[in-house]
Design a protein around this motif. Structure first.
Motif, PDB file in Angstrom:
ATOM      1  N   TYR A 170       0.821  -1.210   0.000  1.00  0.00           N
ATOM      2  CA  TYR A 170       0.000   0.000   0.000  1.00  0.00           C
ATOM      3  C   TYR A 170       0.858   1.265   0.000  1.00  0.00           C
ATOM      4  CZ  TYR A 170      -3.548   3.452   1.187  1.00  0.00           C
ATOM      5  OH  TYR A 170      -4.367   4.557   1.159  1.00  0.00           O
ATOM      6  N   TRP A 257      -2.611   9.395   9.458  1.00  0.00           N
ATOM      7  CA  TRP A 257      -3.096   8.481   8.426  1.00  0.00           C
ATOM      8  C   TRP A 257      -4.037   7.434   9.024  1.00  0.00           C
ATOM      9  CZ3 TRP A 257       1.885   8.110   5.131  1.00  0.00           C
ATOM     10  CH2 TRP A 257       1.602   8.385   3.780  1.00  0.00           C
ATOM     11  N   LEU A 294      -6.808   6.566   6.148  1.00  0.00           N
ATOM     12  CA  LEU A 294      -6.739   5.298   5.429  1.00  0.00           C
ATOM     13  C   LEU A 294      -8.116   4.640   5.377  1.00  0.00           C
ATOM     14  CD1 LEU A 294      -3.442   3.996   7.044  1.00  0.00           C
ATOM     15  CD2 LEU A 294      -3.721   4.702   4.655  1.00  0.00           C
TER      16      LEU A 294
END
Length: 332
Positions: A170, A257, A294
């Motif tokens: 990712y 994140w 995320l």
């Protein structure tokens, strides 16, 4: 100064050890996830960089810091944040520090030639190097270490992605770690004993800016972490040096994140009167990367806590805060 620090006794923190050579990936990811949820710090062992080469990197670092001040000032940090930073140059905890950190450092980033279009961007450009006739093996040693540490950091990032229920690659996407702001930072702490009650620190309390940090240290104890930054008083624990290991910690961007699921933890350096050397490697996303929550870290009942932001804008402000004008230091 408001005394928020209980330094009367500091225990040694018990951190998870992640073996990068282990065939049991599931167990390694589980250990990393536990560490990221708990305190954002863990050890990485069997990472593939030989102890012999690590010893050489430390030896070359010491050779630079042993130079006369006049020679070190010839490679003073430039506007791209490459080069030498003197003692007291940084103030990481302005609320509690009387002066800056009792450390000197040296920034080395990804080498980008002046004629490369990327050199016009913030944080990109050529490095500042000591004269080769002064330290002939210095640049090749640091460039080799920079490359090897980047590979270790990428491997750790893949395991963190799995711990976040993402695909392993990712963070390897071109717009995230395609051209990372990977910074090698050599550090030397002089033999100044710290005294938190008087605002004197080797390095003031702070959390790192970006994705992850790999820290290699000598055998002198000094690093402390505060697992609960909101506790009053703050409780600090030592992180013991571990021969051949990296101490890995999460940065603020990863906390952002992950929607604060994973922790970016306060840490500082307390000097005990001994010289201390360490080598930090910061792997941050590319400047153009837009950091937003995320997909696996948000839900209808747990919406994003932060708006999207470019990493360049965020990092620019953090550097301004850290390299503060000395007139802004809090007086005690």
């Amino acid at each position: 100064m408001e005394n928020l620090i209980d330094d009367s006794f500091a225990e040694v923190s018990n951190l998870n050890r992640i073996d990068l050579s282990s065939p049991d990936l599931h167990n390694s990811v589980s250990l990393i996830k536990q560490a990221c949820l708990d305190c954002g710090f863990f050890y990485v062992v069997n990472h593939g960089i030989s102890q012999e080469f690590m010893d050489e990197v430390f030896a070359q670092s010491k050779r630079f810091f042993n130079l006369p001040v006049s020679k070190k000032m010839e490679v003073l940090k430039n506007e791209k944040h490459r080069g030498y930073t003197p003692f007291l140059d940084e103030v990481l905890d302005p609320e509690n520090q009387v002066k800056g950190d009792y450390k000197e450092g040296y920034y080395i980033g990804v080498e980008v030639p002046e004629d490369d279009p990327r050199a016009q961007k913030p944080f990109y450009g050529p490095n500042v190097w000591p004269a080769p006739d002064l330290l002939p093996r210095w640049r090749p040693t640091m460039e080799k270490y920079h490359q090897q540490a980047l590979e270790v950091a990428r491997e750790v990032a893949r395991m963190i992605a799995l711990a976040l229920d993402l695909e392993a690659n990712y963070f390897d996407k071109p717009d995230i770690l395609g051209e990372p702001l990977a910074i090698l930072r050599l550090l030397h702490y002089e033999g100044q004993a710290s005294d938190p009650s008087k605002g004197i620190y080797g390095a003031g309390a702070h959390s790192d800016y970006g994705l992850i940090t790999l820290l290699a240290t000598d055998d002198v104890v000094g690093l402390q972490i505060c697992k609960d930054k909101h506790a009053r008083p703050q409780i600090w624990e030592y992180v013991a040096p571990l021969k051949g290991a990296f101490i890995v910690n999460l940065g603020d961007m990863l906390e952002r994140w992950s929607n604060c699921i994973f922790k970016s933890t306060l840490h500082r350096v307390i000097g005990n009167g001994q010289e201390r050397y360490s080598i930090a490697y910061f792997m941050d996303p590319s400047p153009d990367c837009i950091v937003e929550c995320l997909p696996t870290c948000k839900s209808e009942n747990y919406p994003p806590k932060f708006p999207p932001i470019s990493y360049s804008a965020y990092l620019t402000q953090r550097y301004k805060d850290t390299h503060a004008d000395r007139s802004t230091y809090k007086q005690h």
